[in-house]
Design a protein around this motif. Structure first.
Motif, mmCIF file in Angstrom:
data_model
loop_
_atom_site.group_PDB
_atom_site.id
_atom_site.type_symbol
_atom_site.label_atom_id
_atom_site.label_comp_id
_atom_site.label_asym_id
_atom_site.label_seq_id
_atom_site.Cartn_x
_atom_site.Cartn_y
_atom_site.Cartn_z
ATOM 1 N N SER A 248 0.804 -1.254 0.045
ATOM 2 C CA SER A 248 -0.059 -0.069 -0.081
ATOM 3 C C SER A 248 0.934 1.438 0.080
ATOM 4 O O SER A 248 0.493 2.448 -0.417
ATOM 5 N N VAL A 249 2.049 1.093 0.375
ATOM 6 C CA VAL A 249 2.955 2.251 0.405
ATOM 7 C C VAL A 249 4.009 2.363 -0.692
ATOM 8 O O VAL A 249 4.790 3.123 -0.952
ATOM 9 N N ASP A 250 3.653 1.334 -1.492
ATOM 10 C CA ASP A 250 4.836 1.163 -2.912
ATOM 11 C C ASP A 250 4.581 2.613 -3.447
ATOM 12 O O ASP A 250 3.320 2.612 -4.119
ATOM 13 N N PRO A 251 5.510 3.132 -4.077
ATOM 14 C CA PRO A 251 5.636 4.496 -4.933
ATOM 15 C C PRO A 251 4.927 4.246 -6.220
ATOM 16 O O PRO A 251 4.991 5.242 -7.065
ATOM 17 N N ARG A 252 4.964 2.884 -6.802
ATOM 18 C CA ARG A 252 4.955 2.445 -8.031
ATOM 19 C C ARG A 252 3.358 2.755 -8.465
ATOM 20 O O ARG A 252 2.976 2.515 -9.584
ATOM 21 N N HIS A 253 2.675 2.749 -7.418
ATOM 22 C CA HIS A 253 1.087 2.969 -7.721
ATOM 23 C C HIS A 253 0.657 3.977 -6.723
ATOM 24 O O HIS A 253 0.894 4.346 -5.820
ATOM 25 N N ARG A 254 -0.812 4.242 -7.148
ATOM 26 C CA ARG A 254 -1.445 5.350 -6.457
ATOM 27 C C ARG A 254 -2.940 4.812 -6.252
ATOM 28 O O ARG A 254 -3.372 3.707 -6.828
#
Length: 135
Positions: free
Chosen positions: A65-71
């Motif tokens: 949920s905190v992976d910067p590859r998605h929003r």
């Protein structure tokens, strides 16, 4: 069985190589955590279900949920499921839907289906249909 399903939107385009790398790492982590599931990528969106013991699934989801590859991570389902694992043979099953024709032929759903418009139960049904088309 504890289950989390969610939708998210990629912050960047994912090539086949990018997706292969993502899957290789996810499968290794999920296998170590005894988490199974299914992931679908379509039109820049991801739909995923994770299942296993609550602390294991929550740990994996919290990292994702905190992976910067998605929003725009939208939680569809979080809680105890009924019965056994739905994806027992997949540390992370995967289907890339490059065009709607593949969905129509392989999964057998209407060509107007967009991942973002699925509710929790429809999303789970869709993921199950995708997993049955895998070998």
């Amino acid at each position: 069985m504890f289950r989390i399903s969610y939708l998210s939107t990629a912050n960047q385009a994912f090539s086949s190589g990018d997706l292969s790398e993502l899957l290789q790492k996810a499968r290794a982590r999920n296998n170590a955590a005894h988490v199974t599931g299914m992931l679908v990528h379509s039109d820049g969106d991801f739909l995923q279900v994770l299942e296993g013991e609550p602390e294991d699934v929550i740990g994996v989801y919290d990292r994702i949920s905190v992976d910067p590859r998605h929003r725009d991570v939208s939680l569809l389902q979080r809680g105890l499921g009924f019965g056994d694992r739905l994806f027992p043979n997949w540390s992370m099953g995967f289907m890339r839907v490059p065009d709607q024709t593949l969905v129509d032929e392989v999964v057998g759903v209407n060509s107007r289906v967009k991942l973002r418009y699925l509710d929790a139960m429809s999303a789970l049904d869709f993921l199950l249909a995708c997993s049955r088309s895998q070998t």
